[in-house]
Design a protein around this motif. Sequence first.
Motif, PDB file in Angstrom:
ATOM      1  N   SER A  18       0.830  -1.197   0.000  1.00 22.03           N
ATOM      2  CA  SER A  18       0.000   0.000   0.000  1.00 22.03           C
ATOM      3  C   SER A  18       0.859   1.239   0.000  1.00 22.03           C
ATOM      4  O   SER A  18       0.361   2.348  -0.041  1.00 22.03           O
ATOM      5  N   GLU A  77      -1.276  -6.199 -10.122  1.00 25.40           N
ATOM      6  CA  GLU A  77      -2.231  -5.823  -9.088  1.00 25.40           C
ATOM      7  C   GLU A  77      -1.718  -4.666  -8.222  1.00 25.40           C
ATOM      8  O   GLU A  77      -1.944  -4.638  -7.022  1.00 25.40           O
ATOM      9  N   LEU A  78      -1.017  -3.734  -8.865  1.00 22.91           N
ATOM     10  CA  LEU A  78      -0.603  -2.514  -8.162  1.00 22.91           C
ATOM     11  C   LEU A  78      -1.850  -1.761  -7.740  1.00 22.91           C
ATOM     12  O   LEU A  78      -2.776  -1.577  -8.519  1.00 22.91           O
ATOM     13  N   LYS A  79      -1.860  -1.275  -6.511  1.00 20.18           N
ATOM     14  CA  LYS A  79      -3.015  -0.498  -6.081  1.00 20.18           C
ATOM     15  C   LYS A  79      -2.978   0.893  -6.690  1.00 20.18           C
ATOM     16  O   LYS A  79      -1.889   1.450  -6.902  1.00 20.18           O
ATOM     17  N   GLY A  80      -4.156   1.447  -6.898  1.00 24.69           N
ATOM     18  CA  GLY A  80      -4.262   2.750  -7.546  1.00 24.69           C
ATOM     19  C   GLY A  80      -3.324   3.813  -6.992  1.00 24.69           C
ATOM     20  O   GLY A  80      -2.506   4.377  -7.720  1.00 24.69           O
ATOM     21  N   PRO A  81      -3.400   4.099  -5.675  1.00 25.18           N
ATOM     22  CA  PRO A  81      -2.583   5.196  -5.149  1.00 25.18           C
ATOM     23  C   PRO A  81      -1.080   4.924  -5.304  1.00 25.18           C
ATOM     24  O   PRO A  81      -0.296   5.851  -5.526  1.00 25.18           O
ATOM     25  N   ASP A 141      -0.177   5.481  -8.996  1.00 27.33           N
ATOM     26  CA  ASP A 141      -0.159   6.932  -9.276  1.00 27.33           C
ATOM     27  C   ASP A 141       1.195   7.533  -8.934  1.00 27.33           C
ATOM     28  O   ASP A 141       1.766   8.318  -9.693  1.00 27.33           O
ATOM     29  N   ARG A 142       1.700   7.153  -7.759  1.00 31.27           N
ATOM     30  CA  ARG A 142       2.954   7.753  -7.317  1.00 31.27           C
ATOM     31  C   ARG A 142       4.141   7.243  -8.123  1.00 31.27           C
ATOM     32  O   ARG A 142       5.072   7.994  -8.403  1.00 31.27           O
ATOM     33  N   LEU A 143       4.111   5.966  -8.500  1.00 35.10           N
ATOM     34  CA  LEU A 143       5.207   5.434  -9.308  1.00 35.10           C
ATOM     35  C   LEU A 143       5.230   6.107 -10.674  1.00 35.10           C
ATOM     36  O   LEU A 143       6.290   6.367 -11.243  1.00 35.10           O
ATOM     37  N   LEU A 189      -2.756  -5.528 -14.755  1.00 31.79           N
ATOM     38  CA  LEU A 189      -3.884  -5.290 -13.854  1.00 31.79           C
ATOM     39  C   LEU A 189      -4.030  -6.441 -12.868  1.00 31.79           C
ATOM     40  O   LEU A 189      -4.255  -6.240 -11.688  1.00 31.79           O
TER      41      LEU A 189
END
Lengths: 583, 583
Positions: free
Chosen positions: B498, B526-530, B533-535, B550
């Motif tokens: 996370s 399965e990277l989480k959205g937030p 975004d940062r990556l 995904l």
Amino acid sequence: MPILGWGKTYSLPHFYQDMSAAVIVTIMLIPQSLAYALLAGLPPEIGLYASMMPLVAYMIFGTSNTLAVGPVAVISLMTASAIGKLTLTGEVDYLSAAVMLALLSGIMLLLLGIFRLGFLANFLSHPVISGFIIAAGLLIATSQFGHILGIAASGQTLPILLMSLFGGINDVNSVALIIGITSLIFLVYVRIGLKPLLEACGLSSGLAANISRAGPLLAVFMSISAVQFFSLGDKVAVVGSIPQGLPSFALPDLSLDMIEALWLPAFFISIIGFVESVSVGQTLAARKNERIDSNQELIGLGAANIAASVSGGYPVTGGFARSVVNFDAGAATPAAGGFTAVGIGIATLAFTPYLYFLPKAVLAATIIIAVLSLIDLSVLKNSWFYSKSDFFAIFGTIIVTLFMGVEFGVIFGVTASIALYLYQTSQPHIAEIGLVPETQHFRNILRHNVITSPLILSLRVDENLYFANAELIDKMIKERLEKSPDIRHVVLNCTSISLIDASALEVLENLNKFLMSRSIGLHFSELKGPVEDRLLKAKFLEHLSGQVFLHHYGAVSQLDPKTYMNPSVLAEADQSAHDGSHI
Amino acid sequence: MPILGWGKTYSLPHFYQDMSAAVIVTIMLIPQSLAYALLAGLPPEIGLYASMMPLVAYMIFGTSNTLAVGPVAVISLMTASAIGKLTLTGEVDYLSAAVMLALLSGIMLLLLGIFRLGFLANFLSHPVISGFIIAAGLLIATSQFGHILGIAASGQTLPILLMSLFGGINDVNSVALIIGITSLIFLVYVRIGLKPLLEACGLSSGLAANISRAGPLLAVFMSISAVQFFSLGDKVAVVGSIPQGLPSFALPDLSLDMIEALWLPAFFISIIGFVESVSVGQTLAARKNERIDSNQELIGLGAANIAASVSGGYPVTGGFARSVVNFDAGAATPAAGGFTAVGIGIATLAFTPYLYFLPKAVLAATIIIAVLSLIDLSVLKNSWFYSKSDFFAIFGTIIVTLFMGVEFGVIFGVTASIALYLYQTSQPHIAEIGLVPETQHFRNILRHNVITSPLILSLRVDENLYFANAELIDKMIKERLEKSPDIRHVVLNCTSISLIDASALEVLENLNKFLMSRSIGLHFSELKGPVEDRLLKAKFLEHLSGQVFLHHYGAVSQLDPKTYMNPSVLAEADQSAHDGSHI
């Protein structure tokens, strides 16, 4: 002892490689060790002493083939800061405090290594270390400007250093200033312009680089000649007489008062020194596809510092610049360090009388040039874009180090890293999830176009459940339920949960009772093995109002077949509904 | 102000409910407030003062309908400990320190509430609080045995208390001992035997419970009669004269020295008081399906403590036993607290002269009985089975509190909770995962019978990637790759991630380069959205050697169709391979 490993296969080619690297590192290290001793507030020969026995000790116990150990800028600054606080009377006491600092630091590193506590260094976050080193570099550069101006600037924080610089502005020594500025210009030119020039003159790239590395030694030689030629010896601060000869071995005075006063600074020096050294060692090892063992490194650095202490030196560690030079010059084994020690020893025996007229301003110039490369502000820029909390930790560490000194800087950095991490994990991201059509995969309903059920609340908590966030999660679930009174099942998707501590277990038990009293089932899906094992041991799953499902798709398709058994997903759902629950 | 909410709908039935609860709580609170003042080392009337204005202030600002605020055992012990350390001269100074402690604690609670910092209390883990309360209960019970024996026992740690008890063993006052033991037996009997007896005599369960609650008051009444009847007033320590009348309002002496000495203990008192009060309040609110707002609770408790201070009282908080009684007796709104305050006021005006001959041994007996219920060792047993690290945190907190005092106990508890959590997350569980046959679900290859590919290393890191574990994860991946030279793709399943902090990003960037140089692709699934975004913002994904998928099934079926496209999974795989990658 790692030496028994590489020693067995040591060969003549290794010897040639190590020897040539040692010659180049020795040339680089002579002015550096004098300069860093000056920075630490110690007599110049202490820098030379710290560049002999520690290298031999590291050769025996260390694991990096290319790490060059010795006095370094940041550790010298920390030594000056630690001893400066003691405000001891004469120079002898100041010196014995430095020796004691090396002993304490060596023992600590050795113990950390023996008890395999190398992981403790992980609790210093990289950006925070970068911030600390930026601030230390600024402090060092500022303090050395005193020597360039020929005035005594002292202090452990930026405001005090600046005040002492401005306070002495009327006493500026123009000879020191001319020598200092000339040296700075010369050293900058050597760094930037000399190598291309030599290459243009037809020298090979390697030879040109090696000649450039002799720049500081050249500056030393030329400035000594100039001082002698123009008879400036009494017009500018010079190094003076350096005892000619090797250090003698002695145990430091074991005064309890001194141990009490120095153990904490020694601990900080150990940690910062270890982190710096290991990161250099790892970077270089990776280039040659080698690996270093961080616990053995602790033992190697511990031995090096104990060796520094018993031979009259001060704290040492693996330095970045000299290790890169050692690597580039082809060092093949730790023996290169041993040969460097011999080189420094010969220099100490033969050349120290010639250093009498070396101006301190030249040494200060070499330090300033060396630390400028430490001041890499890109870490601030990058972290600003990547993570505001990392940015504030770095920025805070820089400010605290500059304005309150190095010890507070380290303390602030560690505390800020940990506090920010805990704060972030205490405010977890909780996603309500739904089925991605035509898959068995679940994603955030806010980010993806997914299928949801009015009877089921599917939640994915993106964090471990532990004391700092358990109550908050409980509160969020209850608030969410109030909005949708139709919900009959809460399914917690536990993919992100690797730990449920006792506080969180208590919260879950109460949540289970709360949901039971409202005839709502509490279910878990995709519980990880170790987490499930512990919940079973605590008998929590026995009185769970719902079930535990192997995967989330199995859970929702069993709990609400009407929504999830539509034709597009029916093929798989048929099987999953049967084997989904495994309790 | 919460009072404006419930005040509007206040009705006659509410009044009757609150009044009857207030009568029962008042009867319970008279001996308790005298006893806790004794425990805090204060004159008995201070306990009464702390049971008036604070209740009125909490009625106005607090959110719990049933929480009963006033002097409590643990906070009284902490008050005694804080002031005892000051070693002030006369009783007046001791008293003004207690008043100052209430003021500081009130201001801190108020500020925490205004700045909505209630979440800070989450950093005290539940088991650690239980451990602290067990130890505090033991310290309290031990200290009160001095009064039972009629000797002066003082000290803030168990060894000193025990030494002072054994030191006075020759001075045991047999009258105090007889009164004390008799009271203990009577109070235990009232707790265990009286209610069933009354019910057997035909009384209703509620009436029997209420009569049982008057037990301590009955003990007070009987012991006073006995002392008067047998003329024991000069043979045993009695409460003595208590000023008859209500407290007068005054601002405490604002001495800077005292503030400096007391702010840290005041902070600990605030935090422990808040945690205790909120946990009681939440437990009771949940039973009536109500909710309390923890930031407003901070304001309520802050106001209560400031009210305690300006009316000559000492720190207060919501007590467990009395709140349960208030709840059981049917309190409907915070007004019950206001009526209790009136009841205590009447008692102070009318009955204090009759308390002259009340033996301190009786008050000590009521304290001992009250705190015995705090000493619940089951938390040790449960945590031993559920989580060894929680167990050691609790056990350590108990030992440190008993042997070094309450302040060190709190510090140790917080530090141990955080250190153990960080240690656990710094040693993450890394699972190699494979496909569960006939699903799209991936599980640990060691725990499940799964399909794997010789070309792909599928790893699931069960923790956030941050400074404390990033290096370790890097090391584990490289070691794993050495074992299987055929691997061409590393797919990190990011369901548990996370947060990737800047240190971990640096490690990933280096890992990416390392893998690229060996022609191995680094992929994420399965990277989480937030996190993604940062990556993206850090431009890390741009030069990634592999792809972002995904879901994990999409990743492996595209990277190694031969293994994953077999007939049993072909139906789904067909689609996923196309839409799996979304960059």
